[in-house]
Design a protein around this motif. Structure first.
Motif, PDB file in Angstrom:
ATOM      1  N   THR A 191      20.714 -33.895  -5.075  1.00 19.17           N
ATOM      2  CA  THR A 191      21.379 -33.717  -3.786  1.00 19.17           C
ATOM      3  C   THR A 191      21.008 -32.396  -3.127  1.00 19.17           C
ATOM      4  OG1 THR A 191      23.325 -32.761  -4.832  1.00 19.17           O
ATOM      5  CG2 THR A 191      23.335 -35.136  -4.462  1.00 19.17           C
ATOM      6  N   THR A 192      20.007 -31.701  -3.657  1.00 22.42           N
ATOM      7  CA  THR A 192      19.578 -30.454  -3.029  1.00 22.42           C
ATOM      8  C   THR A 192      19.250 -30.695  -1.560  1.00 22.42           C
ATOM      9  OG1 THR A 192      18.701 -29.635  -5.093  1.00 22.42           O
ATOM     10  CG2 THR A 192      17.909 -28.586  -3.104  1.00 22.42           C
ATOM     11  N   GLY A 193      19.752 -29.853  -0.718  1.00 21.36           N
ATOM     12  CA  GLY A 193      19.442 -29.974   0.696  1.00 21.36           C
ATOM     13  C   GLY A 193      20.427 -30.829   1.455  1.00 21.36           C
ATOM     14  N   ILE A 194      21.289 -31.511   0.752  1.00 15.83           N
ATOM     15  CA  ILE A 194      22.330 -32.288   1.430  1.00 15.83           C
ATOM     16  C   ILE A 194      23.592 -31.425   1.395  1.00 15.83           C
ATOM     17  CG2 ILE A 194      23.658 -34.418   1.376  1.00 15.83           C
ATOM     18  CD1 ILE A 194      21.091 -35.567   1.456  1.00 15.83           C
ATOM     19  N   PRO A 195      24.193 -31.192   2.536  1.00 15.65           N
ATOM     20  CA  PRO A 195      25.172 -30.125   2.634  1.00 15.65           C
ATOM     21  C   PRO A 195      26.396 -30.119   1.710  1.00 15.65           C
ATOM     22  CG  PRO A 195      24.872 -31.247   4.737  1.00 15.65           C
ATOM     23  CD  PRO A 195      23.822 -31.738   3.804  1.00 15.65           C
ATOM     24  N   PRO A 196      27.115 -31.184   1.456  1.00 13.70           N
ATOM     25  CA  PRO A 196      28.531 -30.924   1.241  1.00 13.70           C
ATOM     26  C   PRO A 196      28.886 -30.032   0.058  1.00 13.70           C
ATOM     27  CG  PRO A 196      28.046 -33.200   0.787  1.00 13.70           C
ATOM     28  CD  PRO A 196      26.769 -32.538   1.181  1.00 13.70           C
ATOM     29  N   ALA A 197      29.381 -28.898   0.398  1.00 15.11           N
ATOM     30  CA  ALA A 197      30.081 -28.068  -0.566  1.00 15.11           C
ATOM     31  C   ALA A 197      31.464 -27.926   0.028  1.00 15.11           C
ATOM     32  CB  ALA A 197      29.401 -26.719  -0.710  1.00 15.11           C
ATOM     33  N   VAL A 198      32.402 -28.670  -0.502  1.00 18.35           N
ATOM     34  CA  VAL A 198      33.736 -28.667   0.082  1.00 18.35           C
ATOM     35  C   VAL A 198      34.507 -27.480  -0.472  1.00 18.35           C
ATOM     36  CG1 VAL A 198      35.866 -29.940   0.413  1.00 18.35           C
ATOM     37  CG2 VAL A 198      33.695 -31.167   0.335  1.00 18.35           C
ATOM     38  N   THR A 199      34.798 -26.553   0.399  1.00 14.18           N
ATOM     39  CA  THR A 199      35.565 -25.373   0.019  1.00 14.18           C
ATOM     40  C   THR A 199      36.783 -25.295   0.927  1.00 14.18           C
ATOM     41  OG1 THR A 199      34.442 -23.941   1.582  1.00 14.18           O
ATOM     42  CG2 THR A 199      33.417 -24.186  -0.577  1.00 14.18           C
ATOM     43  N   GLU A 200      37.609 -24.291   0.684  1.00 15.13           N
ATOM     44  CA  GLU A 200      38.777 -24.092   1.540  1.00 15.13           C
ATOM     45  C   GLU A 200      38.347 -23.933   3.001  1.00 15.13           C
ATOM     46  OE1 GLU A 200      42.421 -20.871   1.949  1.00 15.13           O
ATOM     47  OE2 GLU A 200      41.249 -20.963   0.114  1.00 15.13           O
ATOM     48  N   GLU A 201      37.217 -23.242   3.203  1.00 16.72           N
ATOM     49  CA  GLU A 201      36.757 -22.991   4.564  1.00 16.72           C
ATOM     50  C   GLU A 201      36.202 -24.244   5.226  1.00 16.72           C
ATOM     51  OE1 GLU A 201      35.921 -20.973   1.996  1.00 16.72           O
ATOM     52  OE2 GLU A 201      37.368 -19.433   2.555  1.00 16.72           O
ATOM     53  N   THR A 202      35.547 -25.085   4.437  1.00 15.17           N
ATOM     54  CA  THR A 202      34.871 -26.228   5.044  1.00 15.17           C
ATOM     55  C   THR A 202      35.713 -27.503   5.007  1.00 15.17           C
ATOM     56  OG1 THR A 202      33.781 -26.815   2.972  1.00 15.17           O
ATOM     57  CG2 THR A 202      32.603 -25.313   4.420  1.00 15.17           C
ATOM     58  N   GLU A 203      36.854 -27.460   4.328  1.00 12.02           N
ATOM     59  CA  GLU A 203      37.663 -28.671   4.186  1.00 12.02           C
ATOM     60  C   GLU A 203      38.043 -29.294   5.530  1.00 12.02           C
ATOM     61  OE1 GLU A 203      40.064 -31.765   3.192  1.00 12.02           O
ATOM     62  OE2 GLU A 203      40.833 -30.128   4.423  1.00 12.02           O
ATOM     63  N   PRO A 204      38.482 -28.465   6.524  1.00  9.59           N
ATOM     64  CA  PRO A 204      38.813 -29.096   7.826  1.00  9.59           C
ATOM     65  C   PRO A 204      37.621 -29.808   8.446  1.00  9.59           C
ATOM     66  CG  PRO A 204      39.677 -26.859   7.710  1.00  9.59           C
ATOM     67  CD  PRO A 204      38.772 -27.037   6.509  1.00  9.59           C
ATOM     68  N   PHE A 205      36.423 -29.256   8.234  1.00 10.01           N
ATOM     69  CA  PHE A 205      35.234 -29.912   8.771  1.00 10.01           C
ATOM     70  C   PHE A 205      35.019 -31.279   8.132  1.00 10.01           C
ATOM     71  CE2 PHE A 205      30.797 -30.959   8.008  1.00 10.01           C
ATOM     72  CZ  PHE A 205      30.368 -31.169   9.308  1.00 10.01           C
ATOM     73  N   TRP A 206      35.109 -31.333   6.795  1.00  8.23           N
ATOM     74  CA  TRP A 206      34.859 -32.607   6.109  1.00  8.23           C
ATOM     75  C   TRP A 206      35.970 -33.612   6.371  1.00  8.23           C
ATOM     76  CZ3 TRP A 206      30.133 -33.110   5.205  1.00  8.23           C
ATOM     77  CH2 TRP A 206      29.339 -32.020   4.799  1.00  8.23           C
ATOM     78  N   ALA A 207      37.203 -33.111   6.524  1.00  7.44           N
ATOM     79  CA  ALA A 207      38.312 -34.010   6.846  1.00  7.44           C
ATOM     80  C   ALA A 207      38.081 -34.667   8.206  1.00  7.44           C
ATOM     81  CB  ALA A 207      39.631 -33.236   6.828  1.00  7.44           C
ATOM     82  N   ALA A 208      37.636 -33.880   9.164  1.00  8.23           N
ATOM     83  CA  ALA A 208      37.352 -34.432  10.494  1.00  8.23           C
ATOM     84  C   ALA A 208      36.159 -35.367  10.442  1.00  8.23           C
ATOM     85  CB  ALA A 208      37.100 -33.293  11.490  1.00  8.23           C
ATOM     86  N   ALA A 209      35.157 -34.989   9.623  1.00  2.00           N
ATOM     87  CA  ALA A 209      33.953 -35.806   9.519  1.00  2.00           C
ATOM     88  C   ALA A 209      34.282 -37.204   9.004  1.00  2.00           C
ATOM     89  CB  ALA A 209      32.934 -35.124   8.604  1.00  2.00           C
ATOM     90  N   ARG A 210      35.225 -37.263   8.061  1.00  4.21           N
ATOM     91  CA  ARG A 210      35.608 -38.574   7.537  1.00  4.21           C
ATOM     92  C   ARG A 210      36.210 -39.449   8.613  1.00  4.21           C
ATOM     93  NH1 ARG A 210      36.884 -35.538   2.865  1.00  4.21           N
ATOM     94  NH2 ARG A 210      39.029 -35.241   3.511  1.00  4.21           N
ATOM     95  N   GLU A 211      36.749 -38.810   9.660  1.00  4.23           N
ATOM     96  CA  GLU A 211      37.291 -39.562  10.797  1.00  4.23           C
ATOM     97  C   GLU A 211      36.250 -39.734  11.895  1.00  4.23           C
ATOM     98  OE1 GLU A 211      40.601 -37.189  11.893  1.00  4.23           O
ATOM     99  OE2 GLU A 211      41.677 -37.548  10.018  1.00  4.23           O
ATOM    100  N   GLY A 212      35.029 -39.306  11.626  1.00  2.00           N
ATOM    101  CA  GLY A 212      33.970 -39.464  12.603  1.00  2.00           C
ATOM    102  C   GLY A 212      33.972 -38.420  13.696  1.00  2.00           C
TER     103      GLY A 212
END
Ligand SMILES: [Zn+2]
Length: 140
Positions: A4-25
């Motif tokens: 998975t090198t080069g594929i972004p997701p590192a879900v951290t406290e800082e990025t969690e809102p981003f991934w949560a929104a991403a799951r909603e498109g």
């Protein structure tokens, strides 16, 4: 080695809102109420004034390809290569550039300045990975 090198997701406290929104498109970036700067990728701190109280700002409009590269590496078994990875800017959102796979056109048709819309694709670990869809006719 690492598939998975080069594929972004590192879900951290800082990025969690981003991934949560991403799951909603939805594509969100960090907005700073203090100075108005917008930051991406999310880091939990304003890139301009270093304030740590940030609000999510949703990007809904079309973007333009700022730069691009063509990937020939098969990161995942079912990945079709080659494909273009584009860095996209959004009008009205200075300082924000989002990288993602370009869909809808063959990689050789990818071009700087072409108009794209953000979309999301299923990624590792249930994450939704931002990618971009080329708009028909936008490249002229
Ligand atoms: Zn700020």
């Amino acid at each position: 080695m690492d598939a998975t090198t080069g594929i972004p997701p590192a879900v951290t406290e800082e990025t969690e809102p981003f991934w949560a929104a991403a799951r909603e498109g939805r594509l969100v970036v960090e907005g700073c109420p203090s100075c108005g700067a917008e930051s991406f990728p999310p880091r939990g701190m304003c890139r301009s004034c270093h304030a740590r109280t940030l609000v999510p700002i949703e990007i809904t409009g079309r973007g333009h390809v700022y730069s691009l590269t063509v990937n020939h590496q098969r990161w995942l078994p079912d990945l079709d290569v080659p494909y273009a990875i584009v860095l996209v800017e959004f009008p009205g959102h200075p300082g924000v550039r989002v990288a993602g796979r370009l869909r809808g056109v063959p990689p050789e048709d990818a071009a700087i300045g072409m108009e794209v819309e953000v979309g999301f694709e299923p990624g590792p670990g249930g994450c939704a990975i931002p990618s971009f869809v080329a708009l028909p006719g936008a490249s002229g």
